[in-house]
Enzyme design. Structure first.
Site, PDB file in Angstrom:
ATOM      1  N   CYS A 235      67.553 104.151  90.534  1.00 54.19           N
ATOM      2  CA  CYS A 235      67.545 102.880  91.272  1.00 54.19           C
ATOM      3  C   CYS A 235      67.113 101.703  90.395  1.00 54.19           C
ATOM      4  CB  CYS A 235      66.635 102.974  92.492  1.00 54.19           C
ATOM      5  SG  CYS A 235      67.136 104.266  93.633  1.00 54.19           S
TER       6      CYS A 235
ATOM      7  N   HIS B 175      64.640  95.722  94.778  1.00 56.25           N
ATOM      8  CA  HIS B 175      65.377  96.931  95.154  1.00 56.25           C
ATOM      9  C   HIS B 175      65.141  97.172  96.643  1.00 56.25           C
ATOM     10  CE1 HIS B 175      66.943 100.865  95.372  1.00 56.25           C
ATOM     11  NE2 HIS B 175      65.789 101.516  95.297  1.00 56.25           N
TER      12      HIS B 175
ATOM     13  N   ASN C 109      69.456 102.049 101.152  1.00 49.83           N
ATOM     14  CA  ASN C 109      69.160 102.109  99.728  1.00 49.83           C
ATOM     15  C   ASN C 109      70.428 102.533  98.978  1.00 49.83           C
ATOM     16  OD1 ASN C 109      68.355 102.790  97.150  1.00 49.83           O
ATOM     17  ND2 ASN C 109      66.511 103.875  97.795  1.00 49.83           N
TER      18      ASN C 109
HETATM   19  O1  UT7 Z   1      64.802 104.327  95.483  1.00 50.41           O
HETATM   20  C1  UT7 Z   1      63.716 105.150  95.751  1.00 50.41           C
HETATM   21  C2  UT7 Z   1      64.032 106.027  96.899  1.00 50.41           C
HETATM   22  N1  UT7 Z   1      63.007 106.495  97.731  1.00 50.41           N
HETATM   23  C3  UT7 Z   1      62.119 105.728  98.424  1.00 50.41           C
HETATM   24  O2  UT7 Z   1      62.010 104.562  98.265  1.00 50.41           O
HETATM   25  C4  UT7 Z   1      61.281 106.462  99.428  1.00 50.41           C
HETATM   26  C5  UT7 Z   1      59.942 105.839  99.655  1.00 50.41           C
HETATM   27  N2  UT7 Z   1      59.323 106.422 100.836  1.00 50.41           N
HETATM   28  C6  UT7 Z   1      59.612 105.982 102.077  1.00 50.41           C
HETATM   29  O3  UT7 Z   1      60.380 105.056 102.236  1.00 50.41           O
HETATM   30  C7  UT7 Z   1      58.906 106.617 103.243  1.00 50.41           C
HETATM   31  O4  UT7 Z   1      57.938 107.534 102.733  1.00 50.41           O
HETATM   32  C8  UT7 Z   1      59.853 107.357 104.234  1.00 50.41           C
HETATM   33  C9  UT7 Z   1      60.699 106.346 104.972  1.00 50.41           C
HETATM   34  C10 UT7 Z   1      60.722 108.354 103.487  1.00 50.41           C
HETATM   35  C11 UT7 Z   1      59.012 108.097 105.248  1.00 50.41           C
HETATM   36  O5  UT7 Z   1      58.167 107.189 105.928  1.00 50.41           O
HETATM   37  P1  UT7 Z   1      56.601 107.499 106.066  1.00 50.41           P
HETATM   38  O6  UT7 Z   1      56.022 106.396 106.868  1.00 50.41           O
HETATM   39  O7  UT7 Z   1      56.064 107.727 104.682  1.00 50.41           O
HETATM   40  O8  UT7 Z   1      56.616 108.804 106.912  1.00 50.41           O
HETATM   41  P2  UT7 Z   1      55.974 110.223 106.563  1.00 50.41           P
HETATM   42  O9  UT7 Z   1      56.791 110.916 105.525  1.00 50.41           O
HETATM   43  O10 UT7 Z   1      54.503 110.033 106.297  1.00 50.41           O
HETATM   44  O11 UT7 Z   1      56.167 110.957 107.938  1.00 50.41           O
HETATM   45  C12 UT7 Z   1      55.504 110.526 109.134  1.00 50.41           C
HETATM   46  C13 UT7 Z   1      56.026 111.349 110.308  1.00 50.41           C
HETATM   47  C14 UT7 Z   1      56.077 112.848 109.997  1.00 50.41           C
HETATM   48  O12 UT7 Z   1      55.747 113.525 111.202  1.00 50.41           O
HETATM   49  P3  UT7 Z   1      54.276 114.111 111.409  1.00 50.41           P
HETATM   50  O13 UT7 Z   1      54.042 115.065 110.274  1.00 50.41           O
HETATM   51  O14 UT7 Z   1      53.362 112.929 111.379  1.00 50.41           O
HETATM   52  O15 UT7 Z   1      54.382 114.766 112.750  1.00 50.41           O
HETATM   53  C15 UT7 Z   1      57.518 113.093 109.642  1.00 50.41           C
HETATM   54  O16 UT7 Z   1      57.915 114.421 109.909  1.00 50.41           O
HETATM   55  O17 UT7 Z   1      57.375 110.970 110.577  1.00 50.41           O
HETATM   56  C16 UT7 Z   1      58.225 112.135 110.571  1.00 50.41           C
HETATM   57  N3  UT7 Z   1      59.544 111.744 110.096  1.00 50.41           N
HETATM   58  C17 UT7 Z   1      60.508 111.292 110.906  1.00 50.41           C
HETATM   59  N4  UT7 Z   1      60.545 111.095 112.250  1.00 50.41           N
HETATM   60  C18 UT7 Z   1      61.683 110.603 112.776  1.00 50.41           C
HETATM   61  C19 UT7 Z   1      60.011 111.746 108.826  1.00 50.41           C
HETATM   62  N5  UT7 Z   1      61.283 111.300 108.795  1.00 50.41           N
HETATM   63  C20 UT7 Z   1      61.609 111.016 110.084  1.00 50.41           C
HETATM   64  C21 UT7 Z   1      62.781 110.505 110.700  1.00 50.41           C
HETATM   65  N6  UT7 Z   1      62.765 110.322 112.045  1.00 50.41           N
HETATM   66  N7  UT7 Z   1      63.886 110.211 109.996  1.00 50.41           N
END
Ligand code: UT7
Length: 355
Positions: A112, A259, A289
């Protein structure tokens, strides 16, 4: 020493749009969750005959048209991509063939952060006096490597391409500072295993390796929380450093083109630069993204909206797999590029409000 002004810009996006509502039918997620945690509402994904080559060439044609150049006038093509259509032939060569261009052609791999990295590489060919007209393309089709049963990744990514044309000028225009960084130890937080199909033959010669590769998924793997923490730090620090390197203060910055990975990460970077929201270009809601295409698509949109005036100071900043990051300050405009003399003196449009 000449500078490398951006004289043309363009984008290309796949026809098919995947909305949050579509994803609700595919994995356990919701439009509300995706919008509140990422800012994304829909993204374009490749289908049919679309590829990194077709998208990259489409963006390149648009950029050349804006610059008023024929492909045959290019000295060099540099392509940033993590998803080339061929693993032996560079994506730049495939795009060169589509365009009917000649001259040099090679790829830069920084995921990216690829476009900003490629822009810094390409600019040096111009500022060093080696070449006069260089095309830089950022293209990715990462959705080909996404598991649409993994809600942690499938909601984030889209496909697309953006391109710019660089031309020599004696005025201070184009990329004025560059900050590149990488933490290779973070490679495990975001990667595509996918080696399985490439070792099929060698595995016949070295059977003990077959079992290891057979276990590997061909899909992207990501530790979202780790990447998020890294991104907030890397985007903020590198943008601040890029601005300091040219002796400017944040007050001198007219636009931040970050980005587009997550709206919360963009907001954190904007806070570090103390920039109001109208000076931050955001289009993540419509594209998700798009990896190496993300910064040039946003840059082209901002330019087309009249939000970048002649002489404007624009900060580009990106991060991604590697883990790698890249930032730079671009002075917008075509002053000093003779063919664009009329354009350079056009009255300046007022800043547009980003979407
Ligand atoms: O170019 C670089 C590419 N990558 C990135 O930029 C990724 C950077 N990271 C992020 O953008 C975020 O970490 C995500 C959007 C991927 C995830 O958001 P988050 O606020 O960090 O969520 P999390 O991983 O801490 O998950 C929180 C909760 C979890 O449930 P529990 O364990 O609290 O019950 C996940 O299982 O949200 C759940 N979850 C979802 N729920 C609904 C994770 N993905 C989803 C989803 N829909 N798509």
């Amino acid at each position: 020493m000449p500078y490398a002004a951006i004289t043309g810009w363009g984008t290309a996006l796949p026809h098919r749009i995947l909305t949050n509502q579509d994803l609700e039918q595919m994995v356990e997620t919701s439009d509300e969750w995706i919008v509140s945690r990422t800012g994304i509402r829909e993204r374009h994904i490749v289908s049919g005959g679309e590829s990194s080559t077709s998208l990259g060439a489409g963006a390149a044609r648009a950029a050349l048209a804006k610059a008023g150049l024929d492909a045959g006038e290019l000295d060099l093509i540099v392509v940033a991509t993590a998803t080339p259509d061929d693993f032996l032939v560079s994506q730049a060569c495939l795009i060169q063939a589509e365009l009917g261009a000649s001259g040099g052609a090679f790829d830069v791999g920084a995921a990216c952060a690829g476009f900003v990295t490629a822009l810094s590489v390409a600019s040096q060919f111009v500022t060093g006096g080696t070449y006069k007209r260089v095309l830089v393309v950022g293209v990715d089709t990462l959705t080909r490597y996404i598991d649409y049963q993994d809600r942690g990744t499938c909601i984030l990514f889209g496909d697309g391409a953006g391109a710019v044309v660089l031309e020599a000028t004696e005025e201070s225009r184009g990329l004025l500072s560059t900050v590149l960084g990488a933490d290779g130890n973070g490679h495990k937080h975001l990667y595509v295993p996918g080696r399985t199909k490439y070792v099929a033959n060698s595995a016949r010669l070295v059977p003990e390796s077959a079992a290891i590769f057979a276990e590997e998924s061909p899909y992207m793997k990501m530790n979202g929380r780790e990447v998020f923490k890294f991104a907030v730090q890397a985007m903020g620090d590198s943008a601040v450093e890029a601005v300091a390197k040219v002796g400017l203060s944040f007050d001198d910055i007219d636009m931040l083109i970050p980005h587009q990975a997550n709206l919360r990460i963009i907001d954190a970077a904007a806070r570090r630069l103390d920039l109001p929201r109208e000076k931050v270009w955001v289009n993540i809601d419509r594209f998700g993204n798009t990896s190496a295409a993300s910064v040039p698509i946003a840059l082209a949109e901002a330019a087309n909206a009249g939000a970048l005036k002649e002489g404007a100071n624009v900060v580009l900043v990106a991060f991604g797999a590697g883990l790698a990051w890249a930032a730079g300050v671009v002075r917008w405009g075509v002053a000093g590029v003779e063919r664009h003399a009329a354009q350079a003196s056009e009255p300046v449009a007022a800043s547009a409000t980003p979407v």
